[in-house]
Design a protein around this motif. Structure first.
Motif, PDB file in Angstrom:
ATOM      1  N   THR A 166       0.789  -1.248  -0.060  1.00  0.00           N
ATOM      2  CA  THR A 166      -0.067   0.040   0.010  1.00  0.00           C
ATOM      3  C   THR A 166       0.788   1.400  -0.034  1.00  0.00           C
ATOM      4  O   THR A 166       2.010   1.249   0.447  1.00  0.00           O
ATOM      5  N   MET A 167       0.250   2.339  -0.517  1.00  0.00           N
ATOM      6  CA  MET A 167       0.844   3.434  -0.289  1.00  0.00           C
ATOM      7  C   MET A 167      -0.062   4.510   0.359  1.00  0.00           C
ATOM      8  O   MET A 167      -1.182   4.633   0.258  1.00  0.00           O
ATOM      9  N   THR A 168       0.486   5.081   1.472  1.00  0.00           N
ATOM     10  CA  THR A 168      -0.481   6.055   2.380  1.00  0.00           C
ATOM     11  C   THR A 168       0.508   7.051   2.962  1.00  0.00           C
ATOM     12  O   THR A 168       1.619   7.212   3.020  1.00  0.00           O
ATOM     13  N   ARG A 169      -0.590   8.071   3.786  1.00  0.00           N
ATOM     14  CA  ARG A 169       0.150   8.996   4.483  1.00  0.00           C
ATOM     15  C   ARG A 169      -0.911   9.238   5.531  1.00  0.00           C
ATOM     16  O   ARG A 169      -1.886   9.138   5.844  1.00  0.00           O
ATOM     17  N   ILE A 207      -7.006 -13.235   7.952  1.00  0.00           N
ATOM     18  CA  ILE A 207      -7.442 -13.872   6.822  1.00  0.00           C
ATOM     19  C   ILE A 207      -6.473 -14.380   6.002  1.00  0.00           C
ATOM     20  O   ILE A 207      -6.687 -14.870   4.680  1.00  0.00           O
ATOM     21  N   GLY A 208      -5.036 -14.294   6.452  1.00  0.00           N
ATOM     22  CA  GLY A 208      -4.245 -14.996   5.907  1.00  0.00           C
ATOM     23  C   GLY A 208      -2.981 -14.216   5.391  1.00  0.00           C
ATOM     24  O   GLY A 208      -2.102 -14.886   4.688  1.00  0.00           O
ATOM     25  N   VAL A 209      -2.951 -13.155   5.300  1.00  0.00           N
ATOM     26  CA  VAL A 209      -1.716 -12.194   4.608  1.00  0.00           C
ATOM     27  C   VAL A 209      -0.737 -12.485   5.627  1.00  0.00           C
ATOM     28  O   VAL A 209      -0.839 -12.399   6.882  1.00  0.00           O
ATOM     29  N   GLN A 210       0.486 -12.521   5.006  1.00  0.00           N
ATOM     30  CA  GLN A 210       1.753 -12.773   5.753  1.00  0.00           C
ATOM     31  C   GLN A 210       2.797 -11.641   5.662  1.00  0.00           C
ATOM     32  O   GLN A 210       3.698 -11.790   6.452  1.00  0.00           O
ATOM     33  N   ARG A 211       2.588 -10.795   4.653  1.00  0.00           N
ATOM     34  CA  ARG A 211       3.632  -9.720   4.594  1.00  0.00           C
ATOM     35  C   ARG A 211       2.895  -8.425   4.419  1.00  0.00           C
ATOM     36  O   ARG A 211       2.209  -8.454   3.151  1.00  0.00           O
ATOM     37  N   TRP A 212       3.680  -7.447   5.025  1.00  0.00           N
ATOM     38  CA  TRP A 212       2.896  -5.935   4.446  1.00  0.00           C
ATOM     39  C   TRP A 212       4.181  -5.157   3.984  1.00  0.00           C
ATOM     40  O   TRP A 212       5.201  -4.965   4.795  1.00  0.00           O
ATOM     41  N   PHE A 213       3.882  -4.422   2.966  1.00  0.00           N
ATOM     42  CA  PHE A 213       4.949  -3.286   2.562  1.00  0.00           C
ATOM     43  C   PHE A 213       4.227  -1.959   2.474  1.00  0.00           C
ATOM     44  O   PHE A 213       3.213  -1.924   1.602  1.00  0.00           O
ATOM     45  N   ASP A 260       2.352   9.419  13.649  1.00  0.00           N
ATOM     46  CA  ASP A 260       3.324   8.407  14.423  1.00  0.00           C
ATOM     47  C   ASP A 260       3.462   7.237  13.685  1.00  0.00           C
ATOM     48  O   ASP A 260       3.376   6.055  14.528  1.00  0.00           O
ATOM     49  N   ILE A 261       3.429   7.175  12.411  1.00  0.00           N
ATOM     50  CA  ILE A 261       3.310   5.937  11.779  1.00  0.00           C
ATOM     51  C   ILE A 261       4.756   4.917  12.015  1.00  0.00           C
ATOM     52  O   ILE A 261       4.276   3.765  11.923  1.00  0.00           O
ATOM     53  N   VAL A 262       5.837   5.703  12.189  1.00  0.00           N
ATOM     54  CA  VAL A 262       6.957   4.783  12.226  1.00  0.00           C
ATOM     55  C   VAL A 262       7.005   4.193  13.538  1.00  0.00           C
ATOM     56  O   VAL A 262       7.278   2.743  13.504  1.00  0.00           O
ATOM     57  N   SER A 263       6.440   4.810  14.687  1.00  0.00           N
ATOM     58  CA  SER A 263       6.448   3.793  15.792  1.00  0.00           C
ATOM     59  C   SER A 263       5.325   2.917  15.785  1.00  0.00           C
ATOM     60  O   SER A 263       5.562   1.627  16.480  1.00  0.00           O
ATOM     61  N   GLU A 264       4.458   3.133  15.097  1.00  0.00           N
ATOM     62  CA  GLU A 264       3.205   2.060  15.026  1.00  0.00           C
ATOM     63  C   GLU A 264       3.701   0.946  14.135  1.00  0.00           C
ATOM     64  O   GLU A 264       3.322  -0.090  14.486  1.00  0.00           O
ATOM     65  N   ILE A 265       4.448   1.230  13.175  1.00  0.00           N
ATOM     66  CA  ILE A 265       5.074   0.108  12.399  1.00  0.00           C
ATOM     67  C   ILE A 265       6.118  -0.768  13.186  1.00  0.00           C
ATOM     68  O   ILE A 265       5.879  -1.890  13.144  1.00  0.00           O
ATOM     69  N   LYS A 266       6.743   0.065  14.154  1.00  0.00           N
ATOM     70  CA  LYS A 266       7.753  -0.864  15.107  1.00  0.00           C
ATOM     71  C   LYS A 266       6.952  -1.601  15.972  1.00  0.00           C
ATOM     72  O   LYS A 266       7.416  -2.676  16.468  1.00  0.00           O
ATOM     73  N   ASN A 267       5.785  -1.149  16.396  1.00  0.00           N
ATOM     74  CA  ASN A 267       5.034  -1.781  17.644  1.00  0.00           C
ATOM     75  C   ASN A 267       4.624  -3.181  16.760  1.00  0.00           C
ATOM     76  O   ASN A 267       4.549  -4.157  17.412  1.00  0.00           O
ATOM     77  N   LEU A 268       4.097  -3.037  15.556  1.00  0.00           N
ATOM     78  CA  LEU A 268       3.406  -4.053  14.848  1.00  0.00           C
ATOM     79  C   LEU A 268       4.507  -5.072  14.552  1.00  0.00           C
ATOM     80  O   LEU A 268       4.280  -6.340  14.610  1.00  0.00           O
ATOM     81  N   ARG A 314       5.276  -7.017  17.717  1.00  0.00           N
ATOM     82  CA  ARG A 314       4.280  -7.968  17.870  1.00  0.00           C
ATOM     83  C   ARG A 314       4.399  -9.219  17.162  1.00  0.00           C
ATOM     84  O   ARG A 314       3.405 -10.244  16.941  1.00  0.00           O
ATOM     85  N   GLY A 315       5.293  -9.282  16.217  1.00  0.00           N
ATOM     86  CA  GLY A 315       5.443 -10.246  14.940  1.00  0.00           C
ATOM     87  C   GLY A 315       5.052 -10.408  13.642  1.00  0.00           C
ATOM     88  O   GLY A 315       5.056 -11.536  13.215  1.00  0.00           O
ATOM     89  N   TYR A 316       4.585  -9.324  13.404  1.00  0.00           N
ATOM     90  CA  TYR A 316       4.221  -9.064  12.059  1.00  0.00           C
ATOM     91  C   TYR A 316       5.154  -8.722  11.097  1.00  0.00           C
ATOM     92  O   TYR A 316       6.214  -7.943  11.360  1.00  0.00           O
ATOM     93  N   ASN A 317       5.126  -9.291   9.947  1.00  0.00           N
ATOM     94  CA  ASN A 317       6.272  -9.176   8.885  1.00  0.00           C
ATOM     95  C   ASN A 317       6.036  -7.875   8.121  1.00  0.00           C
ATOM     96  O   ASN A 317       5.271  -7.921   7.003  1.00  0.00           O
ATOM     97  N   ILE A 318       6.296  -6.725   8.766  1.00  0.00           N
ATOM     98  CA  ILE A 318       5.828  -5.501   8.125  1.00  0.00           C
ATOM     99  C   ILE A 318       7.144  -4.449   7.992  1.00  0.00           C
ATOM    100  O   ILE A 318       8.011  -4.473   8.706  1.00  0.00           O
ATOM    101  N   SER A 319       7.193  -3.608   7.066  1.00  0.00           N
ATOM    102  CA  SER A 319       8.408  -2.900   6.632  1.00  0.00           C
ATOM    103  C   SER A 319       7.800  -1.612   6.099  1.00  0.00           C
ATOM    104  O   SER A 319       6.934  -1.511   5.422  1.00  0.00           O
ATOM    105  N   ARG A 320       8.518  -0.432   6.503  1.00  0.00           N
ATOM    106  CA  ARG A 320       7.916   1.029   5.945  1.00  0.00           C
ATOM    107  C   ARG A 320       9.225   1.194   4.962  1.00  0.00           C
ATOM    108  O   ARG A 320      10.508   1.170   4.951  1.00  0.00           O
TER     109      ARG A 320
END
Length: 585
Positions: free
Chosen positions: A283-286, A302-308, A317-325, A328-334
């Motif tokens: 996704t692209m977001t602001r 529902i089965g998604v394993q990785r987020w870009f 505060d999106i940087v700290s929110e992504i760090k928090n996720l 928690r074990g989610y494969n997410i990157s900013r």
């Protein structure tokens, strides 16, 4: 017998000084002096030193390895990006270390300074300072609050326009270079004549004899694909530690070369037979910090394993929110993506980034949620639509229809998230969003946000809306919705404040071009009551003990507990007062 020395004091008394004590004092002083001198010399080597003038470095009077300089800058309508160049092994500046300084071009004594929006780290570890837009008649520089030897600022030199620029580049797994360009003004969805262009590689574009030129393979929209030179000097990067990585630009034959801030990045690894993740999302977001948790946690369910996450200039505060996720074990990157009006290019960039790890990549916004009434996973739906090739070829793209939801009678942002709050929508679906197999895409990487162009031999499959739909919470309460008026991220979609394509489906019907709330906004876009996803969310994501959704923030829970306690205390107080009144009667 101890040696002693007597000396008259100011008061006429004698002071007895022990030689042993004197020796200890001198030893401690010498040791401290040596220690702090060593620390000063050592830290001086690893900390950047800001000199009074960048020109001093260019003249050679100051060793370049000790100086932080401004490499270049890019001006946008609402901000200025300043690219810093650090000496090797130096500590990087933080937001708190810097000030953006704006001064009048005619009177340098007239100036004001402010903290930058952020200090970002891009590819190749480049540090990018985000300052606000430069006011007319002013210049911008950086003041460094620490590690300086004087009070001078870092001056901005070479500055580019955001809309006439080669802004990013990636070396794909076939060793071609994918170059992202603003200013070619190519038609959407159409392939351009490649004979008009050539790619140019080098460290200094002012020295034509040192440049390498390469053939253009394809050109479409904002993407030019080039044949990467085989020269090891290009592929291996610069030989000197203090040099910048090689750049790439595009030359329009007969018109000249575009300025560039793009260093070709080699993405790791070729496409694997067995990949790490079956289903990924890009996704692209602001400014999505407040909604990201629900969006990620729901889709994980529902089965998604990785987020870009391509972050398009957030200041929340999106940087700290992504760090928090992440914690928690989610494969997410900013991924910092400051380029405005470039959603299609950003999605193409994400395809290349995800190709080596993801079987399938979905492209949706953070206000869009896949809804599968049967309770199957997203991976199950993909498998059901791709196990049998269609008559047109192997399935490379799955298209899902979208339902647009309205404010549903609400006037305040829902505390538990969008999926359980908005329950009224338009009757007919609007367009679709795609899940793609990266290897199936055409080399041009043409996409119009909603779908991609595929290679020959691949086809797309439409998902029946009874099997899966996307709930698009497009028309939310006004305080949320009005943010859409600031800027649209898509390249070929007009901003809502422009008097262009006013009747387009990309706009809010009947709203016009001004962010003025209609009196009946809360009741608009409500043709069908749809509680399917709401009920499914409440059944599967609600904590049985607290009766709250798993993505609700702890602070809100504590706040509610305090309110309940205060209410209980108030009830007891009223009860005691009532008892006294009854006794008095």
């Amino acid at each position: 017998m101890k040696n002693r020395r007597k000396r008259g004091g100011l008061s006429g008394g004698d002071v007895v000084v022990s030689w042993r004590r004197f020796f200890r004092f001198v030893s401690l002083f010498v040791f401290s002096f040596v220690l702090f001198s060593a620390l000063f010399i050592f830290l001086g080597k690893i900390r950047p030193v800001v000199r009074s003038s960048v020109n001093a470095v260019l003249r050679g009077s100051v060793p370049a390895v000790k100086v932080v300089t401004i490499h270049e800058a890019v001006e946008f309508p609402d901000q200025t990006l300043i690219f810093l160049k650090y000496p090797p092994y130096s500590r990087l500046f933080t937001k708190e270390d810097l000030f953006c300084v704006f001064s009048d071009v005619n009177d340098s004594s007239k100036l004001f300074k402010e903290l930058p929006y952020a200090v970002e780290t891009g590819d190749y570890g480049r540090h990018i300072v985000r300052c606000s837009a430069v006011p007319r008649g002013n210049t911008v520089s950086l003041a460094v609050s620490r590690w300086t030897v004087d009070n001078s600022n870092l001056q901005v030199g070479l500055t580019h326009r955001w809309d006439w620029l080669v802004y990013d580049a990636v070396i794909d797994d076939d060793n071609s270079t994918v170059v992202f360009v603003k200013g070619l003004n190519l038609r959407p969805g159409k392939v351009a004549d490649v004979s008009r262009y050539e790619c140019v590689y080098g460290w200094d574009f002012t020295k034509p004899k040192l440049l390498l030129r390469a053939q253009v393979i394809s050109a479409a929209q904002e993407i030019v694909r080039c044949k990467t030179p085989l020269s090891l000097t290009v592929l291996d990067g610069p030989r000197k530690a203090q040099s910048q990585p090689v750049k790439v630009s595009v030359r329009i034959k007969g018109s000249g070369m575009l300025p560039s801030v793009a260093h070709p990045i080699k993405r790791p690894g070729r496409v694997k037979d067995t990949k790490t993740f079956e289903t990924c999302v890009c996704t692209m977001t602001r400014n999505a910090a407040n909604v990201l948790r629900e969006w990620v946690m729901y889709h994980a369910g529902i089965g998604v394993q990785r987020w870009f996450i391509y972050d398009n200039n957030s200041d929340d505060d999106i940087v700290s929110e992504i760090k928090n996720l992440e914690n928690r074990g989610y494969n997410i990157s900013r991924h910092f993506w400051p380029w405005i009006k470039t959603q299609e290019a950003g999605f193409a960039n994400c395809v290349i980034r995800a190709k080596s790890d993801c079987d399938w990549v979905a492209f949706i916004d953070v206000d869009e949620f896949f809804y599968i009434p049967s309770g199957q996973t997203l991976t199950d739906v993909i498998r059901n639509h791709t196990t049998t090739p269609s008559s047109s070829g192997e399935i490379g793209e799955i298209r899902t229809p979208c339902h647009s939801f309205g404010p549903s009678g609400l006037s305040d942002p829902p505390r538990g998230g969008v999926t359980a709050a908005y329950t009224c929508r338009m009757a007919l679906p609007e367009r679709h969003k795609s899940i793609i197999r990266p290897e199936s895409l055409n080399a041009t990487l043409i996409n119009v946000v909603h779908h991609f162009h595929l290679k020959e031999g691949f086809a797309f499959a439409d998902v029946d809306k009874g099997m899966m739909v996307i709930n698009h919470y497009k028309y939310q309460v006004w305080d949320i919705f009005k943010e859409k008026f600031k800027r649209r991220v898509a390249t070929y979609v007009a901003d809502w404040q422009n008097e262009e394509n006013v009747g387009s489906k990309d706009r809010a019907p009947g709203l016009g071009t001004r962010p003025v709330e209609p009196s009946d906004w809360a009741e608009r876009f409500c043709e069908v009551r749809d509680i399917g996803l709401r009920d499914w969310v409440l059944d599967n994501f609600r904590d049985r003990k607290t009766q709250r959704l798993v993505w609700e923030r702890e602070a809100r829970r504590v706040e509610d507990e305090v309110i309940v306690q205060m209410g209980s205390w108030a009830d007891k107080r009223v009860g005691r007062k009532r008892k006294k009144q009854l006794k008095a009667q």
